[in-house]
Design an enzyme around this catalytic site. Structure first.
Site: not given
Ligand code: ARG
Length: 459
Positions: A157, A278, A284, A291
């Site tokens: 979980h 970024s 970043k 992804e």
């Protein structure tokens, strides 16, 4: 003669837009090598069976080899008016060697031809994919070997559950990828039969030798029913199913890599080569690769659904619908190859932040189950032990303490069975190493599995 091989019964030219709409050349041209390979084998067989003369076959084969060289050199004009790769090559052959080129299509149809081409093409791609799967297994195994002492939190979980070895976690993916490779190898087995010789649907009136063609093309045998031969796309479906499952695995690993490289987890670092920045936020470093692989999983699922839906309810035998099999299949091949290739390298280079993993593993009362098991070994039923440790954890939460920090007196409030040796059981190492049975996370069990994996890879 008209440009189109099938123009005989037509009185009007094809509508220009219909030509474009029905053509597949833009995407099926990638099968050119296999189309030529299949045609050469077919021409040899025609000569051997004296369906055409030996000299004619030689001329045809020479012409086909010339076309292959032209395509590879970029000297071939693919024409939409010639619909697909099969007619483009055949028309060019006739242009090159004259009317004798028209003999190549004896005892053959585009229906059995395309079925053959796709199998030949997918067979080669599968071999390449198996190579990438092997590299990814190697990377996962390498990470396991290099980080044998690293302990991380295991989750259910996504809540801290029990400590596990990071190597154990890597080996979990090793197992998944191994099954993926097994599925791909399985596709190869059922795919490797020759459909050529089925003709348009019913077979052929010529005395062909299908086994001879199969042998030349490296097929294990020939298909047994002509209607099935030109209708069957199970092999593509099996591949797309295996690919969907494989991408599902990569998407799970992607998700974990993304979480782990966040500042909040900070368990790993993906090397700069696999990340991007970024355009606005200078700090970043984004895990774009996992992804994208997570995202691309969606299109691979979509391709499987397209193909299943395409084939649903199609009557025997060939239907033009089936031309639509190629784009989902090709896209799946490209996506899977790219994802595997990049993952194999990215995983191999991934940096592991052992200390952060360890700190996180110690949080969340991850050794609570070890205390319960301890109490059970003192003769208390597991359900009571669960209750005892539940109360102990609540006490820890209320008093802002961790389990190993409790004094013996504090432990004894919950059970008299707890003795001073409890402290030997609540360290991360003790917890991990207590799980020694096959498949458990104990270091010795994990080392056994690494050795096993190494041995099986030597074979
Ligand atoms: N381009 C076609 C396909 O991919 C080849 C077979 C065409 N056969 C036909 N009878 N129109 O399915």
């Amino acid at each position: 003669m008209s440009e189109k091989p099938w123009a005989g019964r037509f009185t009007q030219p094809t509508d220009k837009f219909v030509e474009e709409f029905t053509a597949s050349i833009d995407f099926d041209k990638r099968m050119y090598r296999y189309d030529i390979q299949g045609s050469i084998a077919h021409a040899r067989m025609l000569a051997k069976q004296q369906i055409i003369a030996a000299a004619e076959a030689e001329t045809i084969i020479g012409g086909l080899e010339g076309i292959l060289a032209d395509i590879e050199a970029g000297n071939f004009e693919f024409k939409v008016s010639l619909e697909d790769i099969h007619m483009n090559i055949e028309a060019r052959l006739i242009e090159r060697i004259g009317p004798v080129g028209g003999k190549l299509h004896t005892a053959r149809s585009r229906n059995d031809q395309v079925a053959t081409d796709v199998r030949l093409y997918l067979r080669d791609e599968l071999k390449e994919i198996l190579g990438y799967l092997d590299s990814l297994q190697e990377s996962l195994l390498g990470q396991a070997e290099a980080n044998l002492a690293v302990i991380m939190p295991g989750y259910t979980h996504l809540q801290t559950a029990q400590p596990v070895l990071f190597a154990h976690h890597m080996l979990a993916y090793y197992e998944m990828v191994k099954r993926d490779a097994g599925r791909m190898a399985d596709v190869l087995k059922r795919l490797n039969v020759l459909p050529l010789g089925a003709g348009a649907l019913a077979g052929t009136t010529f005395p062909i030798d299908r086994e001879f063609v199969a042998e030349q093309l490296g097929f294990d045998g020939v298909t047994r029913n002509s209607l099935d031969s030109v209708s069957d796309r199970d092999f593509a479906l099996e591949f797309c199913s295996g690919a969907a499952i494989l991408m599902m695995h990569l998407s799970r690993l992607s998700e974990e890599l993304i979480l782990w490289s966040s500042a909040d987890f900070n368990f790993i670092e993906l090397t700069d080569a696999f990340c991007t920045g970024s355009s606005i936020m200078p700090q970043k470093k984004n895990p774009d690769v996992p992804e994208l692989v997570r995202g691309k999983t969606g299109r691979v699922y979509g391709n499987l659904m397209s193909l299943l839906t395409l084939m649903k309810s199609l009557p025997l035998a060939y239907n033009k619908d089936m031309q639509e099999d190629k784009e989902p299949l090709f896209d799946t091949i490209d996506t899977v190859k790219g994802s595997l290739k990049i993952f194999a390298d990215m995983i191999a280079q991934m940096k592991v932040r052992a200390e952060n993993m360890r700190v996180a593993a110690a949080r969340g009362f991850s050794t609570a189950t070890d205390v319960a098991d301890y109490v059970v070994r003192k003769g208390i039923p597991f359900r009571n032990a669960h209750e005892i440790v539940g109360k102990t954890v609540r006490y820890c939460i209320e008093n802002n303490k961790d389990i190993p920090e409790l004094s013996l007196e504090e432990f004894k409030q919950f059970s008299e069975a707890i003795e001073a040796d409890i402290y030997d059981y609540v360290t991360l190492e003790a917890s991990v190493n207590a799980r020694r049975a096959t498949g458990g996370t104990a270091r010795e069990a994990v080392e056994r599995e690494i050795k096993r994996a190494r041995d099986e890879r030597k074979k």
